[in-house]
Design an enzyme around this catalytic site. Structure first.
Site, PDB file in Angstrom:
ATOM      1  N   GLY A  27       0.788  -1.294   0.037  1.00 28.14           N
ATOM      2  CA  GLY A  27      -0.046   0.007  -0.002  1.00 28.14           C
ATOM      3  C   GLY A  27       1.017   1.289   0.080  1.00 28.14           C
ATOM      4  N   SER A  28       0.529   2.397  -0.511  1.00 27.99           N
ATOM      5  CA  SER A  28       1.205   3.562  -0.855  1.00 27.99           C
ATOM      6  C   SER A  28       0.049   4.766  -0.652  1.00 27.99           C
ATOM      7  CB  SER A  28       2.177   3.350  -2.060  1.00 27.99           C
ATOM      8  OG  SER A  28       2.861   4.818  -1.855  1.00 27.99           O
ATOM      9  N   GLY A  29       0.781   5.843  -0.164  1.00 26.98           N
ATOM     10  CA  GLY A  29      -0.160   6.906  -0.247  1.00 26.98           C
ATOM     11  C   GLY A  29       0.777   8.241   0.109  1.00 26.98           C
ATOM     12  N   ALA A  30       0.193   9.440   0.224  1.00 27.90           N
ATOM     13  CA  ALA A  30       1.030  10.671   0.376  1.00 27.90           C
ATOM     14  C   ALA A  30       1.775  10.346   1.758  1.00 27.90           C
ATOM     15  CB  ALA A  30      -0.109  11.809   0.413  1.00 27.90           C
ATOM     16  N   TYR A  31       1.033   9.961   3.002  1.00 31.07           N
ATOM     17  CA  TYR A  31       1.795  10.027   4.141  1.00 31.07           C
ATOM     18  C   TYR A  31       1.909   8.661   4.817  1.00 31.07           C
ATOM     19  CZ  TYR A  31       0.609  15.129   4.577  1.00 31.07           C
ATOM     20  OH  TYR A  31       0.712  16.329   4.406  1.00 31.07           O
ATOM     21  N   ASP A  33       3.310   4.173   3.851  1.00 27.21           N
ATOM     22  CA  ASP A  33       3.581   2.965   3.105  1.00 27.21           C
ATOM     23  C   ASP A  33       3.409   2.001   3.831  1.00 27.21           C
ATOM     24  OD1 ASP A  33       4.477   4.110   0.426  1.00 27.21           O
ATOM     25  OD2 ASP A  33       5.746   5.306   1.706  1.00 27.21           O
ATOM     26  N   VAL A  34       2.958   0.788   3.239  1.00 28.99           N
ATOM     27  CA  VAL A  34       2.535  -0.348   3.995  1.00 28.99           C
ATOM     28  C   VAL A  34       3.257  -1.669   3.453  1.00 28.99           C
ATOM     29  CG1 VAL A  34       1.031  -1.908   5.181  1.00 28.99           C
ATOM     30  CG2 VAL A  34       0.294   0.486   4.686  1.00 28.99           C
ATOM     31  N   LYS A  49       3.837  -0.431   8.863  1.00 26.97           N
ATOM     32  CA  LYS A  49       3.139   0.763   8.439  1.00 26.97           C
ATOM     33  C   LYS A  49       4.115   1.843   8.780  1.00 26.97           C
ATOM     34  CE  LYS A  49      -1.133   3.529   8.320  1.00 26.97           C
ATOM     35  NZ  LYS A  49      -2.135   3.741   8.853  1.00 26.97           N
ATOM     36  N   ASP A 141     -12.815   8.804  10.773  1.00 27.83           N
ATOM     37  CA  ASP A 141     -12.712   8.442   9.205  1.00 27.83           C
ATOM     38  C   ASP A 141     -13.224   6.897   9.229  1.00 27.83           C
ATOM     39  OD1 ASP A 141     -12.289   8.576   6.507  1.00 27.83           O
ATOM     40  OD2 ASP A 141     -10.272   7.834   6.620  1.00 27.83           O
TER      41      ASP A 141
END
Length: 466
Positions: A27-31, A33-34, A49, A141
């Site tokens: 998984g990857s995002g702006a803030y 990574d997993v 994470k 969320d």
């Protein structure tokens, strides 16, 4: 495996690589990574994470440490954090989530999710949320993608990077089974924490600190000042709430997933450590109306609205309010529930953005029944107890656990009868449907993005005629 061509800090941290074999980035995002990894001591598959945002890391660790005694909260095995390094959380590895259950049911289950299955999922969510709220934590969320499912079919709340503790540390609103939280403030040297194995009476491996509310927030601000991320940049970035420990998220999945969280934390909005909040949290489809109208004075009630949207989606297999912009989101809610008035919600006229947007009077709102055809009155009543304007009128998690709907036949099915996808099944390119239609749901949009409407400007904003 060879690390990515880009220099990822997690591969260069010997305190981690000596204990874990990093298998792949999932998984990857702006803030954050997993990574899927293997614990060398016993071959346990876990999720690492790596969180690049200080504030998100602090909040997620803080919330998970408080909630580790709850079986419906994701397990935090330990974490690594030292000065000028990203926090790395060692989480249990969960292969699927409730969003995958809904997608699988919509695609392949002729009669959808059975009533007994729905009741099982509802009860699991309610227990997890009740644990949060008893400890004064608001998740901020909640959505199907953040409700992960273990191999033994236990649903667990995850992704607490947007969570907030509404009361000062050390104070817990719980019963005799809830233990007060003892604040562990991240130190400036590398830390190793094992909340599930360290006895409560043994503090040799942790720095246990007792401090006042003011001292606690001062410590947080001092550490935050050392963070290398430019606070002004955070305001223009997106916070990625979907880099949890799901097995099958890839970088492309993250980019196409409609449930990516919409906003980063705002330094100015939440810089007041005495309790100021921001309305820019959560995911649009599940965002309570008080957030859509700019409120910064809210509580756990926003989670209850999100919960109602999740329940409705379990019943119908489609999002309740799939808004394409914030204005569209509000219009969908008003078209269903009716006009937002002082009679429906005492005090709503004081919301920051209440006077900026006005909608034409809705003579005959659609009602929740229009979105839940062929569902029982008890099911619609349960959703209505949560999806209502007045936050004070929303039923608590504990109240819903005693709702008659969950306690009459058909009862929740046995675990061995639950249908669960073996992995997160992602988005099906060949069957786009509504899931992909709203992949940009979290980009806060201007009025122009709302589409063709009958609108007129006013002195303070504009009026929309539905």
């Amino acid at each position: 495996m060879d690390p990515p061509t880009r220099s990822w800090s997690i591969y260069n941290r010997t305190e981690i690589t000596q204990r874990y074999e990093i298998l792949e980035r999932i998984g990857s995002g702006a803030y954050s990574d997993v990574y899927r990894a293997r614990r060398l001591s016993d071959d346990l598959i876990i999720a690492l994470k790596e969180i690049h945002d200080y504030q998100s890391a602090f909040r997620e660790i803080e919330a998970l440490e408080i909630l580790q005694k709850s079986p419906n909260i994701i397990v935090l095995h330990e974490y690594f954090w030292r000065e000028e390094e990203d926090a790395v959380l060692v989480l249990e590895f969960l292969k699927t989530d409730l969003a995958s259950v809904i997608r699988e049911a919509k695609r392949n289950w002729e009669n959808g999710i059975s009533v007994g299955e729905i009741k099982w999922w509802m009860i699991q969510i309610l227990h997890g949320l009740d644990a949060c709220h008893r400890n004064s934590i608001v998740h901020r969320d909640l959505k199907p993608a953040n409700l992960l499912i273990s191999s033994d079919v236990v649903l667990k709340l995850a992704d607490f990077g947007q969570s907030r503790i509404l009361l000062e540390p050390g104070f817990v609103t719980g019963d005799e089974h809830t233990h007060p939280h003892e604040q562990n403030t991240p130190s400036q040297t590398w830390m190793l924490q094992q909340p599930e194995t360290i006895p409560e009476s043994d503090n040799s491996n942790q720095e246990q600190i007792t401090m006042s509310k003011e001292e606690y927030f001062k410590e947080l601000d001092d550490l935050k000042a050392k963070d290398s991320v430019d606070e002004t940049d955070k305001e223009t970035n997106f916070n990625d709430g979907d880099t949890s420990c799901l097995a099958t998220y890839t970088t492309s999945d993250m980019e196409d997933n409609p449930f990516k969280s919409s906003y980063s934390y705002e330094a100015e909005s939440e810089g007041d450590r005495s309790g100021a909040l921001t309305s820019c949290v959560g995911t649009r489809w599940f965002r309570a109306p008080e957030l859509l109208y700019g409120s910064m004075d809210y509580g756990q009630d926003i989670d209850l609205w999100s919960l109602g949207c999740i329940f409705a989606e379990l019943l119908s297999l489609k999002p309740l309010f799939p808004g394409t912009s914030d204005i569209d989101q509000i219009s969908r809610i008003i078209s269903t529930l009716g006009n937002l008035t002082e009679e429906a919600w005492p005090g709503c006229s004081k919301l920051p953005d209440y006077g900026k947007i006005s909608f034409g009077k809705i003579e005959n709102p659609l009602g929740l029944e229009a979105y839940l055809p062929n569902r029982s009155s008890d099911e619609i009543h349960l959703v209505r107890r949560l999806v209502c304007y007045d936050p004070a009128s929303r039923a608590t998690a504990m109240e819903l656990l005693h709702d008659k709907y969950l306690n009459v036949n058909p009862l929740p099915v046995p675990v061995n009868e639950l249908r669960v996808p073996s992995t997160n099944n992602g988005q099906d390119e060949s069957s786009p449907g509504q899931w992909r239609d709203y992949k940009d749901m979290d980009s806060d949009s201007d009025f122009e993005e709302f589409g063709t409407v009958d609108a007129s400007t006013t002195g303070t904003g504009f009026s929309i005629h539905l």
